[in-house]
Enzyme design. Structure first.
Site, mmCIF file in Angstrom:
data_model
loop_
_atom_site.group_PDB
_atom_site.id
_atom_site.type_symbol
_atom_site.label_atom_id
_atom_site.label_comp_id
_atom_site.label_asym_id
_atom_site.label_seq_id
_atom_site.Cartn_x
_atom_site.Cartn_y
_atom_site.Cartn_z
ATOM 1 N N GLU A 1 0.859 -1.287 0.027
ATOM 2 C CA GLU A 1 0.056 -0.089 -0.017
ATOM 3 C C GLU A 1 0.918 1.193 0.047
ATOM 4 O O GLU A 1 0.508 2.265 -0.547
ATOM 5 C CB GLU A 1 -0.870 0.050 1.161
ATOM 6 C CG GLU A 1 -2.265 -0.945 1.177
ATOM 7 C CD GLU A 1 -1.732 -2.286 1.502
ATOM 8 O OE1 GLU A 1 -2.608 -3.059 0.786
ATOM 9 O OE2 GLU A 1 -0.463 -2.678 1.645
ATOM 10 N N HIS B 1 -10.290 -5.791 9.559
ATOM 11 C CA HIS B 1 -10.898 -5.543 8.202
ATOM 12 C C HIS B 1 -12.207 -4.890 8.405
ATOM 13 O O HIS B 1 -13.078 -5.056 7.420
ATOM 14 C CB HIS B 1 -11.221 -6.738 7.453
ATOM 15 C CG HIS B 1 -9.882 -7.599 7.088
ATOM 16 N ND1 HIS B 1 -9.035 -8.276 8.354
ATOM 17 C CD2 HIS B 1 -8.994 -7.742 5.977
ATOM 18 C CE1 HIS B 1 -7.990 -8.698 7.400
ATOM 19 N NE2 HIS B 1 -7.991 -8.467 6.208
#
Length: 323
Positions: free
Chosen positions: A60, A129
């Site tokens: 990322e 998540h």
């Protein structure tokens, strides 16, 4: 107007933006041939090719940093971060580079990039998540933060975000991807403009994202008790439409702020503080908040149900402010 799912509104906005502007490119992990984890980019590789729909390494930090460089040199990258939780790995590029470029270059350069990422719970995805971290981003000068709740706003605001000259964080809700709604692709919605999702006279519910349908259901139930609640969908958190909120407060004189994110130091705190500062004379009761408790999101569905913002909790807060 066409009925489409929330996720398909994302896809259509990306497709239309890429057709309209060759500078728009899409990149992220598994977003090309696989179409992304939630299939929001399905079909774009076939339509635009690997030079504009780019699979990246699982980093990322690298994805976001590369996008900042692309944006500074003429492209308009749209980044997909698979889960909002993983944005933690992108923060240097976002906070120290993208957000500050226009300011540090004296207005001579900007970063026209969009970072798309799904947040939220409801899928038993666990504490790594399921987070809603939008308050982090809204705290950073130079970043715009958008969080739509219906397919129309997904489409219109994503088109607006891609056209914006500055970095925009476009936050989707993975639990809403299957929801449906009518979409008019010619309708323009500006970043920072709220919508009144339901008109009312007795109290104002200020909310965004997945909490909007929860508030609308609460308003429907309260209407059976002759309590008419106004529901404001902020749509954008930075900038946020305080004028619409204060105007509603001037009519209802009571307010409850609702969001899925943890309550402590959340976006709701800024809204409540603004109401107390600029709308205090209109208040007939304290402003209340309904949000998640100060703890990680549980994995077990039974525990997650207790963690979530519910219709019952919203109704309870409205009744309390009316008492």
């Amino acid at each position: 107007m066409t009925e489409m799912r929330y996720v398909h509104a994302v896809t259509q906005a990306l497709r239309d933006s890429m057709e309209a502007d060759p500078a728009v490119v899409v990149l992220g992990e598994d977003i090309a041939s696989a179409g992304g984890s939630f299939k929001a980019t399905r079909g774009l590789l076939d339509a635009f090719g690997p030079q504009r729909v780019i699979d990246t390494p699982i980093s990322e930090a690298a994805i976001t940093s590369a996008s900042v460089g692309m944006a500074l040199t003429g492209l308009k990258p749209v980044v997909e971060i698979m889960f909002m939780d993983f944005i933690t790995l992108s923060m240097d590029a976002l906070v120290n580079q993208a957000a500050k470029a226009r300011y540090m270059f004296g207005g001579q350069g900007s970063v026209p990039m969009v970072l798309r990422t799904p947040h939220g719970g409801g899928l038993s995805a666990g504490p790594q998540h399921s987070q809603c971290l939008e308050a982090w981003l809204a705290h950073i000068p130079g970043l715009k933060v958008v969080c739509p709740s219906i397919p129309q706003d997904v489409y219109s605001l994503l088109r607006a975000a891609i056209s914006d000259p500055d970095p925009v964080m476009f936050i989707e809700h993975k639990g809403m991807y299957a929801s449906k709604g009518l979409v008019d692709t010619s309708l323009n919605v500006g970043i920072g403009e709220a919508r009144i999702a339901r008109a009312g006279r007795d109290a104002t519910l200020v909310t965004y994202g997945a909490a909007v349908p929860v508030c609308l259901k609460a308003a429907e139930q309260l209407a059976k008790e002759c309590v008419e609640v106004e529901v404001i969908d902020l749509r954008s958190l930075q900038p946020w439409d305080k004028a619409t909120v204060l105007e509603s407060l001037s009519r209802t004189h009571r307010a409850v702020v609702v969001h899925e994110a943890v309550q402590a130091f959340g976006a709701g705190a800024e809204i409540v503080a603004t109401i107390a500062d600029e709308g205090f004379d209109e208040l007939d009761a304290p402003v209340l908040r309904v949000a998640a408790p100060f703890m990680p999101a549980p994995f077990a569905s039974s525990l997650e149900a207790g963690y979530a913002v519910t219709v019952e909790r919203v109704i309870g807060a409205v009744r309390k402010t009316l008492a």
